[in-house]
Design a protein around this motif. Sequence first.
Motif, short mmCIF file in Angstrom:
data_model
loop_
_atom_site.label_atom_id
_atom_site.label_comp_id
_atom_site.label_asym_id
_atom_site.label_seq_id
_atom_site.Cartn_x
_atom_site.Cartn_y
_atom_site.Cartn_z
N ASP A 54 0.84 -1.20 0.00
CA ASP A 54 0.00 0.00 0.00
C ASP A 54 0.87 1.25 0.00
N GLU A 55 0.81 1.97 -1.12
CA GLU A 55 1.69 3.14 -1.27
C GLU A 55 1.46 4.18 -0.19
N ARG A 56 0.24 4.19 0.36
CA ARG A 56 -0.08 5.23 1.34
C ARG A 56 0.57 4.99 2.70
N THR A 57 1.11 3.80 2.88
CA THR A 57 1.71 3.52 4.18
C THR A 57 3.21 3.79 4.20
N PHE A 58 3.72 4.33 3.08
CA PHE A 58 5.17 4.61 3.04
C PHE A 58 5.41 6.11 2.99
N PRO A 59 6.42 6.57 3.71
CA PRO A 59 6.65 8.02 3.78
C PRO A 59 7.17 8.61 2.47
N ALA A 60 7.89 7.82 1.69
CA ALA A 60 8.49 8.37 0.47
C ALA A 60 8.48 7.31 -0.61
N ARG A 61 8.68 7.76 -1.85
CA ARG A 61 8.64 6.85 -2.99
C ARG A 61 9.68 5.75 -2.88
N GLU A 62 10.88 6.11 -2.41
CA GLU A 62 11.95 5.12 -2.35
C GLU A 62 11.54 3.94 -1.46
N ALA A 63 10.95 4.27 -0.31
CA ALA A 63 10.57 3.21 0.63
C ALA A 63 9.49 2.33 0.03
N PHE A 64 8.55 2.96 -0.67
CA PHE A 64 7.49 2.18 -1.33
C PHE A 64 8.09 1.27 -2.39
N GLU A 65 9.00 1.83 -3.19
CA GLU A 65 9.56 1.02 -4.27
C GLU A 65 10.45 -0.10 -3.73
N ASP A 66 11.13 0.14 -2.62
CA ASP A 66 11.93 -0.93 -2.01
C ASP A 66 11.02 -2.08 -1.57
N ALA A 67 9.89 -1.71 -0.96
CA ALA A 67 8.96 -2.75 -0.49
C ALA A 67 8.34 -3.50 -1.66
N LEU A 68 8.06 -2.75 -2.72
CA LEU A 68 7.48 -3.37 -3.92
C LEU A 68 8.49 -4.34 -4.55
N ALA A 69 9.73 -3.87 -4.66
CA ALA A 69 10.78 -4.71 -5.25
C ALA A 69 10.97 -5.97 -4.41
N ASP A 70 10.90 -5.79 -3.11
CA ASP A 70 11.04 -6.90 -2.19
C ASP A 70 9.95 -7.95 -2.43
N ALA A 71 8.71 -7.48 -2.53
CA ALA A 71 7.57 -8.38 -2.77
C ALA A 71 7.73 -9.08 -4.12
N MET A 72 8.23 -8.34 -5.10
CA MET A 72 8.40 -8.92 -6.43
C MET A 72 9.54 -9.93 -6.44
N GLU A 73 10.64 -9.59 -5.80
CA GLU A 73 11.82 -10.47 -5.84
C GLU A 73 11.55 -11.82 -5.20
N LYS A 74 10.65 -11.82 -4.22
CA LYS A 74 10.29 -13.09 -3.56
C LYS A 74 9.71 -14.07 -4.58
N CYS A 75 9.20 -13.52 -5.69
CA CYS A 75 8.57 -14.36 -6.72
C CYS A 75 9.53 -14.67 -7.86
N SER A 76 10.73 -14.11 -7.85
CA SER A 76 11.72 -14.27 -8.94
C SER A 76 11.08 -14.21 -10.33
N PRO A 77 10.46 -13.09 -10.66
CA PRO A 77 9.76 -13.05 -11.95
C PRO A 77 10.70 -12.98 -13.15
N ASP A 78 10.29 -13.64 -14.23
CA ASP A 78 10.97 -13.45 -15.52
C ASP A 78 10.36 -12.26 -16.23
N LEU A 79 9.08 -12.01 -15.92
CA LEU A 79 8.36 -10.91 -16.56
C LEU A 79 7.49 -10.22 -15.53
N VAL A 80 7.52 -8.89 -15.57
CA VAL A 80 6.61 -8.09 -14.75
C VAL A 80 5.66 -7.37 -15.71
#
Length: 209
Positions: A54-80
């Motif tokens: 949830d983007e609204r729970t992060f103070p800044a874009r960087e923190a949101f994107e880090d959390a998003l990348a984290d969630a994505m990396e757990k899935c090891s995607p070949d394609l997003v």
Amino acid sequence: MKKIVILISGRGSNMEAIVRAGFPAEIVAVISNRADAAGLRFAAQAGIATRVVDERTFPAREAFEDALADAMEKCSPDLVALAGFMRVLGAGFVRRYSGRMINIHPSLLPAFPGLHTHRRALQEGVKLHGCTVHFVTPEVDHGPIIIQAAVPVRAGDSEAALAARVLQQEHRVYPRAIRWFVEDRLVVENGLVRVNAAGANQSVLAEND
Ligand code: GRF
């Protein structure tokens, strides 16, 4: 088997079209930046793992994107696949997924990047409008074009009518682009995309009458 992560923000009809298309690939997760994204329900019912960053729970874009990348990396995607993901991603994030992140945009790019594409198309009086699936690059709505579909703009069209006509084509071309990706048929050279498959059609024209 290739792994696909789909990012949504709302209704999720493109995600639904992708899921229903049934690829030789695994849709490992549907991730939303909004907890109230309606599409999450369909994904869960389809047995796909869902996640909200949830983007609204992060103070800044960087923190949101880090959390998003984290969630994505757990899935090891070949394609997003961005499917109605209404959040601009920073250049660092985009570069990290260079060549393996694609988006659908509701206009014939390079015309009408950004928001309110249908309204702007009507205001400009264009006679053809449509949608574009493209690789994501740091410049918003500008990456190498994989496929486009054009629809006629009709006299008296409302924004909603035109949006619905375009959306129908979105549901046709996005699964097609993803299929090409998972089959390793997309070749990008000098910013141009060609499809390594006999008879591949990268330009769809919806019927006019
Ligand atoms: C689509 O028109 C897509 O092109 C745009 O946002 C809309 C999302 O629709 N980026 P949905 O969530 O896929 O139904």
